[in-house]
Scaffold this active site. Structure first.
Site, PDB file in Angstrom:
ATOM      1  N   PHE A 115     -20.764  53.028  48.539  1.00  0.00           N
ATOM      2  CA  PHE A 115     -21.941  53.476  47.798  1.00  0.00           C
ATOM      3  C   PHE A 115     -21.665  54.880  47.245  1.00  0.00           C
ATOM      4  O   PHE A 115     -21.198  55.757  47.976  1.00  0.00           O
ATOM      5  CB  PHE A 115     -23.139  53.496  48.743  1.00  0.00           C
ATOM      6  CG  PHE A 115     -24.467  53.639  48.062  1.00  0.00           C
ATOM      7  CD1 PHE A 115     -25.104  52.539  47.527  1.00  0.00           C
ATOM      8  CD2 PHE A 115     -25.077  54.875  47.975  1.00  0.00           C
ATOM      9  CE1 PHE A 115     -26.348  52.668  46.909  1.00  0.00           C
ATOM     10  CE2 PHE A 115     -26.313  55.023  47.364  1.00  0.00           C
ATOM     11  CZ  PHE A 115     -26.947  53.913  46.825  1.00  0.00           C
ATOM     12  N   ASP A 186     -20.808  53.834  57.856  1.00  0.00           N
ATOM     13  CA  ASP A 186     -22.135  53.809  57.262  1.00  0.00           C
ATOM     14  C   ASP A 186     -22.728  52.417  57.505  1.00  0.00           C
ATOM     15  O   ASP A 186     -22.129  51.403  57.115  1.00  0.00           O
ATOM     16  CB  ASP A 186     -22.035  54.120  55.760  1.00  0.00           C
ATOM     17  CG  ASP A 186     -23.410  54.260  55.114  1.00  0.00           C
ATOM     18  OD1 ASP A 186     -24.334  53.541  55.538  1.00  0.00           O
ATOM     19  OD2 ASP A 186     -23.545  55.071  54.179  1.00  0.00           O
ATOM     20  N   TYR A 211     -35.005  52.403  55.932  1.00  0.00           N
ATOM     21  CA  TYR A 211     -35.970  51.812  54.989  1.00  0.00           C
ATOM     22  C   TYR A 211     -35.497  50.503  54.396  1.00  0.00           C
ATOM     23  O   TYR A 211     -36.233  49.867  53.665  1.00  0.00           O
ATOM     24  CB  TYR A 211     -36.315  52.804  53.869  1.00  0.00           C
ATOM     25  CG  TYR A 211     -35.122  53.377  53.134  1.00  0.00           C
ATOM     26  CD1 TYR A 211     -34.463  52.635  52.160  1.00  0.00           C
ATOM     27  CD2 TYR A 211     -34.644  54.647  53.427  1.00  0.00           C
ATOM     28  CE1 TYR A 211     -33.364  53.159  51.511  1.00  0.00           C
ATOM     29  CE2 TYR A 211     -33.540  55.173  52.784  1.00  0.00           C
ATOM     30  CZ  TYR A 211     -32.899  54.424  51.819  1.00  0.00           C
ATOM     31  OH  TYR A 211     -31.804  54.932  51.185  1.00  0.00           O
ATOM     32  N   LYS A 212     -34.250  50.092  54.695  1.00  0.00           N
ATOM     33  CA  LYS A 212     -33.750  48.810  54.179  1.00  0.00           C
ATOM     34  C   LYS A 212     -34.118  47.708  55.175  1.00  0.00           C
ATOM     35  O   LYS A 212     -35.295  47.419  55.352  1.00  0.00           O
ATOM     36  CB  LYS A 212     -32.246  48.925  53.907  1.00  0.00           C
ATOM     37  CG  LYS A 212     -31.957  49.896  52.755  1.00  0.00           C
ATOM     38  CD  LYS A 212     -30.479  50.141  52.500  1.00  0.00           C
ATOM     39  CE  LYS A 212     -30.299  51.110  51.339  1.00  0.00           C
ATOM     40  NZ  LYS A 212     -28.948  51.680  51.271  1.00  0.00           N
ATOM     41  N   ARG A 358     -28.521  40.642  43.126  1.00  0.00           N
ATOM     42  CA  ARG A 358     -28.369  40.786  44.567  1.00  0.00           C
ATOM     43  C   ARG A 358     -29.611  40.237  45.277  1.00  0.00           C
ATOM     44  O   ARG A 358     -30.739  40.526  44.864  1.00  0.00           O
ATOM     45  CB  ARG A 358     -28.235  42.282  44.838  1.00  0.00           C
ATOM     46  CG  ARG A 358     -27.718  42.676  46.159  1.00  0.00           C
ATOM     47  CD  ARG A 358     -27.394  44.152  46.157  1.00  0.00           C
ATOM     48  NE  ARG A 358     -28.588  44.983  46.071  1.00  0.00           N
ATOM     49  CZ  ARG A 358     -28.698  46.181  46.640  1.00  0.00           C
ATOM     50  NH1 ARG A 358     -27.697  46.703  47.303  1.00  0.00           N
ATOM     51  NH2 ARG A 358     -29.806  46.880  46.533  1.00  0.00           N
TER      52      ARG A 358
HETATM   53  C1  LIG Z   1     -28.816  52.907  50.501  1.00  0.00           C
HETATM   54  C2  LIG Z   1     -27.580  53.660  50.789  1.00  0.00           C
HETATM   55  C3  LIG Z   1     -27.584  55.054  50.822  1.00  0.00           C
HETATM   56  C4  LIG Z   1     -28.827  55.826  50.472  1.00  0.00           C
HETATM   57  O1  LIG Z   1     -28.771  57.158  50.863  1.00  0.00           O
HETATM   58  P1  LIG Z   1     -30.124  58.005  50.887  1.00  0.00           P
HETATM   59  O2  LIG Z   1     -29.687  59.375  51.177  1.00  0.00           O
HETATM   60  O3  LIG Z   1     -31.004  57.408  51.930  1.00  0.00           O
HETATM   61  O4  LIG Z   1     -30.771  57.881  49.553  1.00  0.00           O
HETATM   62  C5  LIG Z   1     -26.402  55.699  51.189  1.00  0.00           C
HETATM   63  N1  LIG Z   1     -25.287  55.004  51.483  1.00  0.00           N
HETATM   64  C6  LIG Z   1     -25.255  53.658  51.445  1.00  0.00           C
HETATM   65  C7  LIG Z   1     -23.999  52.925  51.787  1.00  0.00           C
HETATM   66  C8  LIG Z   1     -26.394  52.947  51.077  1.00  0.00           C
HETATM   67  O5  LIG Z   1     -26.366  51.617  50.991  1.00  0.00           O
END
Ligand SMILES: *Cc1c(COP(=O)(O)O)cnc(C)c1O
Length: 399
Positions: A115, A186, A211-212, A358
């Site tokens: 990400f 992560d 939040y996911k 997705r």
């Molecule tokens: C959703 C996601 C994030 C989001 O980071 P935030 O700081 O919460 O906005 C970061 N890394 C990965 C791999 C994600 O899927």
């Protein structure tokens, strides 16, 4: 534990007529969250005022919630805490891992599917350190072969946010350790999605968002894990007062709090934590092995249905469910517009540039009937060419 998925489903509010396959991006509202947040607002903030930090337990909440999340990711009790955003927690975890890496190692290894925020945070951290570190990204399938004695830290997202491809956490961690490197995992698309065994895998650091799949609500705080063997040595890097050993002594110099509590930075978000607490009450009654089995069954049903009904969509997720997280993704050139058309038909998934549609598979509140309905709506969108209508082609800011 026997998980009652009819019960879990009844714990969530979903808008009338919506089949929600986007819980991998923002989980839906746990019914109890509204009442729990109202209580935090009215009975705690409203009536206790500043006394809420002690009397309502706001100050202890990050570590308590951390432990409840810890059970879902195979962490040892007392080694997870909650706060900030995942971007911040990735930064902290990577900084702490780098500080423990062997002298002279200069490479942080990640993959090109990671990400972007993780890569951006790493880039910024390495620049700030100014010690000549380099961020190297290779294709996900080339990570293992690239691990060598120049690697300081292996920083990976276990489940690829676009394709759902699952890394072998235990295998890659062992490989990294054999090469003398540390790992940062992560778990953004792992926590609440698949079985995770941080302790069993020997992971060094991990972070994830709530939040996911965990359904903690928009902006819910992230979590971070520090392995017990590093807990008393890890540097917090972001040396906020609430990661201090004695925050209310107001000492001029920093002394790290014991263990993972040093990863706390500033004032915890009490209202967000109230919503997250309500979500974790549901997880209390979920067995992760049963969740995973049901996630695979629903994913296979969805995949087979879409492939049979929508020949235009090309699977980009691994076909083997053992190599996939809890999502199924397809490639289609007009994927954005097709997803907008599906959403207009009541089936909510999302789109990730350049061309990926997705679909998150979330057994807590999705049934076989939901999967079949989603397949039927997608089939109709594709067969009718509804995605070609202009109103579906205009892009919103958040996709
Ligand atoms: C959703 C996601 C994030 C989001 O980071 P935030 O700081 O919460 O906005 C970061 N890394 C990965 C791999 C994600 O899927």
């Amino acid at each position: 534990m026997q998980t009652d998925f009819d019960w879990t489903r009844a714990q969530f509010h979903l808008p009338e007529g919506v089949t929600y396959l986007d819980g991998n991006s923002l989980g839906p509202l746990p019914r109890a969250a509204a009442g729990r947040v109202a209580q935090a607002v009215e009975a705690e903030w409203g009536e206790m005022l500043i006394g809420g930090w002690n009397r309502a337990g706001w100050m202890a909440q990050p570590d308590r919630l951390g432990d409840r999340i810890g059970r879902l990711i195979g962490a040892e009790p007392g080694h997870v805490t909650v706060g900030d955003t995942l971007s911040v927690k990735v930064y902290q975890a990577l900084a702490a891992a780098l500080a423990l890496a062997p002298e002279g190692r200069r490479v942080v290894l990640s993959d090109t599917g990671n990400f972007p925020t993780d890569l951006y945070m790493a880039e910024g951290l390495l620049r700030a350190l100014g010690r000549g570190h380099e961020l190297v990204t290779v294709a996900p399938e080339e990570v293992e072969a690239r691990i060598g004695d120049d690697i300081a830290v292996l920083m990976l997202t276990e489940v690829d946010y676009r394709t759902g491809r699952l890394h072998d956490m235990a295998g890659l961690t062992a490989r990294a350790h054999a090469a003398g490197a540390l790992t940062v995992w992560d778990l953004a698309h792992s926590a609440g999605a698949i079985e995770v065994d941080l302790a069993g895998a020997g992971a060094d650091f991990a972070a994830g968002c709530t939040y996911k799949f965990l359904n903690g609500g928009p902006g819910a705080p992230a979590f971070v894990y520090v392995a017990p063997r590093h807990a008393e040595r890890a540097e917090a890097t972001l040396q906020g007062w609430l990661g201090h050993a004695a925050p209310f002594a107001f000492e001029p110099g920093y002394r790290a709090a014991p263990g993972v509590a040093r990863m706390r930075v500033g004032t915890p978000p009490a209202l967000q934590m109230a919503a997250l607490e309500a979500a974790l009450d549901v997880w209390e009654r979920v067995d992760m092995a049963e969740l995973r089995a049901r996630s695979i069954a629903l994913s296979e049903r969805f995949l087979a249905g879409v492939e049979a009904a929508c020949p235009q969509l090309a699977l980009v997720s691994p076909r083997d469910p053992a190599c996939r997280g809890s999502q199924v993704s397809f490639r289609f050139e007009e994927g954005y517009a097709a997803m907008q058309a599906a959403i207009a038909g009541g089936v909510v998934g999302d789109f990730r540039a350049p061309d990926i549609m997705r679909f998150g598979i979330t057994p807590l509140y999705l049934s076989e009937a939901d999967i079949d309905r989603a397949v039927a709506v997608l089939a109709e969108v594709m067969a009718s060419g509804a995605w070609d209508r202009p109103e579906f082609r205009a892009r919103a800011a958040v996709t």
